[in-house]
Enzyme design. Structure first.
Site, short mmCIF file in Angstrom:
data_model
loop_
_atom_site.label_atom_id
_atom_site.label_comp_id
_atom_site.label_asym_id
_atom_site.label_seq_id
_atom_site.Cartn_x
_atom_site.Cartn_y
_atom_site.Cartn_z
N GLU A 181 8.80 19.38 -24.49
CA GLU A 181 8.07 19.62 -23.24
C GLU A 181 8.58 20.90 -22.55
O GLU A 181 7.82 21.60 -21.88
CB GLU A 181 8.18 18.42 -22.29
CG GLU A 181 7.70 17.08 -22.87
CD GLU A 181 6.18 16.91 -22.96
OE1 GLU A 181 5.43 17.86 -22.63
OE2 GLU A 181 5.74 15.81 -23.37
N HIS A 183 -1.32 18.67 -26.20
CA HIS A 183 -1.37 17.21 -26.05
C HIS A 183 -2.60 16.55 -26.66
O HIS A 183 -2.55 15.38 -27.01
CB HIS A 183 -1.22 16.81 -24.58
CG HIS A 183 0.23 16.76 -24.15
ND1 HIS A 183 1.06 17.86 -24.19
CD2 HIS A 183 1.01 15.73 -23.71
CE1 HIS A 183 2.27 17.51 -23.76
NE2 HIS A 183 2.26 16.23 -23.46
N LYS A 197 2.45 11.45 -10.97
CA LYS A 197 1.55 10.61 -11.78
C LYS A 197 2.30 9.33 -12.11
O LYS A 197 3.41 9.37 -12.64
CB LYS A 197 1.16 11.32 -13.08
CG LYS A 197 0.03 12.31 -12.92
CD LYS A 197 -0.52 12.72 -14.27
CE LYS A 197 -1.61 13.77 -14.11
NZ LYS A 197 -2.11 14.25 -15.42
N ASN A 240 -1.39 19.98 -20.34
CA ASN A 240 -1.78 19.26 -21.55
C ASN A 240 -1.75 20.14 -22.80
O ASN A 240 -2.23 19.73 -23.86
CB ASN A 240 -3.18 18.67 -21.40
CG ASN A 240 -3.19 17.55 -20.38
OD1 ASN A 240 -2.26 16.75 -20.33
ND2 ASN A 240 -4.23 17.50 -19.55
N GLU A 247 -4.94 17.24 -10.37
CA GLU A 247 -5.63 17.74 -11.56
C GLU A 247 -7.13 17.87 -11.32
O GLU A 247 -7.94 17.44 -12.11
CB GLU A 247 -5.33 16.84 -12.77
CG GLU A 247 -5.49 17.57 -14.09
CD GLU A 247 -4.89 16.82 -15.29
OE1 GLU A 247 -3.78 16.27 -15.17
OE2 GLU A 247 -5.56 16.80 -16.32
N ARG A 250 0.80 -1.24 0.00
CA ARG A 250 0.00 0.00 0.00
C ARG A 250 0.83 1.27 0.00
O ARG A 250 0.38 2.32 0.44
CB ARG A 250 -0.98 0.03 1.17
CG ARG A 250 -1.99 -1.11 1.10
CD ARG A 250 -3.14 -0.89 2.04
NE ARG A 250 -4.04 -2.02 1.96
CZ ARG A 250 -3.83 -3.16 2.61
NH1 ARG A 250 -2.78 -3.30 3.40
NH2 ARG A 250 -4.69 -4.15 2.48
N HIS A 260 -1.81 13.54 -28.98
CA HIS A 260 -2.32 12.18 -28.83
C HIS A 260 -2.99 11.72 -30.12
O HIS A 260 -2.89 10.55 -30.49
CB HIS A 260 -3.29 12.10 -27.64
CG HIS A 260 -2.60 12.32 -26.33
ND1 HIS A 260 -3.25 12.85 -25.24
CD2 HIS A 260 -1.32 12.10 -25.94
CE1 HIS A 260 -2.38 12.95 -24.23
NE2 HIS A 260 -1.21 12.50 -24.63
N1 LIG Z 1 4.17 10.51 -15.14
C1 LIG Z 1 4.13 11.59 -15.86
O1 LIG Z 1 3.79 12.69 -15.39
C2 LIG Z 1 4.52 11.51 -17.30
C3 LIG Z 1 4.73 12.69 -18.02
C4 LIG Z 1 5.16 12.58 -19.34
C5 LIG Z 1 5.35 11.32 -19.91
N2 LIG Z 1 5.11 10.20 -19.18
C6 LIG Z 1 5.32 8.87 -19.75
O2 LIG Z 1 6.70 8.72 -20.03
C7 LIG Z 1 6.86 7.78 -21.09
C8 LIG Z 1 7.89 8.31 -22.05
O3 LIG Z 1 9.08 8.55 -21.36
P1 LIG Z 1 10.47 8.78 -22.11
O4 LIG Z 1 10.28 9.70 -23.24
O5 LIG Z 1 11.45 9.08 -21.08
O6 LIG Z 1 10.71 7.38 -22.82
P2 LIG Z 1 11.38 5.99 -22.44
O7 LIG Z 1 11.34 5.69 -21.03
O8 LIG Z 1 10.78 5.03 -23.41
O9 LIG Z 1 12.90 6.22 -22.89
C9 LIG Z 1 13.17 6.53 -24.25
C10 LIG Z 1 14.30 5.67 -24.81
O10 LIG Z 1 15.53 6.12 -24.28
C11 LIG Z 1 16.28 5.02 -23.74
N3 LIG Z 1 17.08 5.60 -22.65
C12 LIG Z 1 16.65 6.10 -21.47
N4 LIG Z 1 17.63 6.73 -20.82
C13 LIG Z 1 18.74 6.62 -21.59
C14 LIG Z 1 20.08 7.08 -21.46
N5 LIG Z 1 20.47 7.85 -20.45
N6 LIG Z 1 20.95 6.75 -22.44
C15 LIG Z 1 20.57 6.02 -23.51
N7 LIG Z 1 19.31 5.59 -23.70
C16 LIG Z 1 18.41 5.88 -22.74
C17 LIG Z 1 15.23 4.02 -23.36
O11 LIG Z 1 15.74 2.72 -23.32
C18 LIG Z 1 14.21 4.20 -24.49
O12 LIG Z 1 14.61 3.49 -25.62
C19 LIG Z 1 5.50 7.57 -21.70
O13 LIG Z 1 5.03 6.29 -21.35
C20 LIG Z 1 4.64 8.65 -21.06
O14 LIG Z 1 3.30 8.25 -20.91
C21 LIG Z 1 4.71 10.28 -17.90
ZN LIG Z 2 3.96 15.12 -22.89
#
Ligand SMILES: NC(=O)c1ccc[n+]([C@@H]2O[C@H](COP(=O)([O-])OP(=O)(O)OC[C@H]3O[C@@H](n4cnc5c(N)ncnc54)[C@H](O)[C@@H]3O)[C@@H](O)[C@H]2O)c1
Ligand SMILES: [Zn+2]
Length: 369
Positions: A191, A255, A144, A252, A243, A122, A259
């Site tokens: 972003e 966004h 989130k 957003n 939110e 939990r 999307h």
């Molecule tokens: N929680 C939130 O508030 C929030 C906000 C925005 C996005 N997200 C989520 O985040 C995800 C996308 O995240 P992302 O863009 O970081 O993508 P990701 O986690 O897929 O990473 C992108 C790529 O980079 C590689 N990688 C990561 N760090 C690296 C490094 N230092 N060196 C070499 N390669 C590396 C990974 O293996 C992957 O291939 C989505 O699922 C999205 O929904 C969440």
């Molecule tokens: Zn985004």
């Protein structure tokens, strides 16, 4: 050359530490917020041998009996089964209520491990150590967490299951960005431009001035850039953690368009790329109802392009399909599309007065047909 930003939400107050080399001291950071014998490090498998090894060594130096596992960073692995794998590892390694989970990776690892930490016993301590620029400026801060769910049609519906679970600390080492592929790096910049448009005109000026330094990933420039973004996100999250009002919803911006572009998988867009085009589309809508000037639009498109981001669709996606995807986005009420639109640079508002014609015209302006 470092910055610490406090995030104060109703559920928790925590520090976001940004410092080149911070990953070497990850263990100390974890110990400062969650002292315990045991910890679980969950790493993106593509960096487990490099940054993962550094992080694990640091945890061991801080006297953690550091268990580790790796995950594939793919949207198709961002599902409940992967959360279960994390829970099974926690059980196998004997993690207790006070043992921290440490997420080392991009947004995918952060979202999965965050949700695993929110639900294991939990809720247990969580330290986010983001390794993509997108996760540093956005995903790792704000609490989130969650995973995708597969629709019977086979389509993955994003982030349908999740929880708000604030981390106990976020440790950001801009030096880990040296290994990030260029396309992923610029996705984070989209972003950052979004944050500037929502909340801080000075950040837009700053980015325009430092394009070359950003491009060569200068540690000082990145530290400042990430800190500026975390401050913006921290202020928004502090004002509207879950939110519940339109404050956090402003994040957003661009966004709903993004999307829709991402839903057309043939376009092959990454999230940040879709966001860049989405920001331009939202600016077209805003310009049509005179919220911003043509000059603002040209300026932002110029910056995005200079940073290496697309400002129009790579292929002419069908307007009807994009409109239908936008209507299916969560942000539709009584058939009207609720959109976050930029006002003067530094402001954005949730609005429902953009006509479908204006939205279609904006889609056409970014290359839909
Ligand atoms: N929680 C939130 O508030 C929030 C906000 C925005 C996005 N997200 C989520 O985040 C995800 C996308 O995240 P992302 O863009 O970081 O993508 P990701 O986690 O897929 O990473 C992108 C790529 O980079 C590689 N990688 C990561 N760090 C690296 C490094 N230092 N060196 C070499 N390669 C590396 C990974 O293996 C992957 O291939 C989505 O699922 C999205 O929904 C969440
Ligand atoms: Zn985004």
């Amino acid at each position: 050359m470092s910055a610490t930003i406090q995030v104060r939400t109703q559920s928790r107050a925590y520090d976001v530490v940004i410092e080149p080399g911070a990953i070497d001291r990850l263990g100390e950071h974890v110990r400062a917020v969650a002292p315990h014998r045991q910890s679980l490090l969950v790493v993106d498998q593509s960096i487990s041998g490099s940054h993962g090894a550094t992080a694990a060594a640091s945890l061991r130096r801080a006297a953690y009996d550091a268990s580790a596992m790796s995950l594939e960073a793919a949207e198709s692995s961002k599902v409940i089964d992967t959360v279960s794998r994390v829970h099974e590892a926690a059980l196998r390694h004997g993690l207790e209520r006070r043992s921290p989970f440490v997420a080392l990776g991009g947004g995918i690892v952060g979202d999965v491990v965050g949700f695993a930490a929110a639900t294991w016993l939990r809720g247990v301590p969580l330290v986010q150590c983001p390794t993509t620029l997108l996760a540093m400026v956005d995903a790792s801060v704000g609490g989130k967490t969650g995973v995708n769910v597969a629709h019977p049609s086979g389509e993955l519906r994003k982030n349908l299951v999740g929880a708000f679970w604030q981390p106990h600390r976020v440790v950001i080492d801009p030096l880990v960005l040296r290994t990030l592929p260029q396309r992923e790096f610029v996705c984070g910049l989209a972003e950052a431009v979004k944050h500037a448009l929502i909340a801080e005109p000075a950040l837009l000026d700053e980015m325009e001035r430092s394009i070359a330094a950003i491009e060569r990933r200068d540690p000082q420039t990145l530290t400042n850039l990430i800190a500026a973004n975390v401050r913006i996100k921290a202020a928004i999250v502090a004002a509207d953690e879950r939110e519940e009002r339109d404050v956090r919803a402003r994040l957003n911006l661009g966004h709903t368009f993004a999307h829709a572009f991402e839903s057309q998988t043939a376009l092959g867009l990454k999230h940040g790329e879709a966001v860049a085009i989405g920001l331009i589309a939202a600016m077209h809508v805003a310009q049509s109802i005179e919220l911003i000037s043509r000059t603002d639009l040209t300026r932002v498109a110029g910056l995005l392009a200079a940073l290496g981001l697309p400002v129009s669709l790579p292929a002419p996606a069908e307007i009807a399909r994009l409109m239908s995807a936008m209507r299916h986005d969560k942000k539709v009420q009584d058939g009207r599309i609720r959109l976050v639109l930029p006002g003067p640079i530094g402001q954005a508002h949730v609005r429902d007065d953009a006509s479908p014609d204006a939205v279609e015209a904006a889609l056409r302006a970014v290359g839909a047909a």
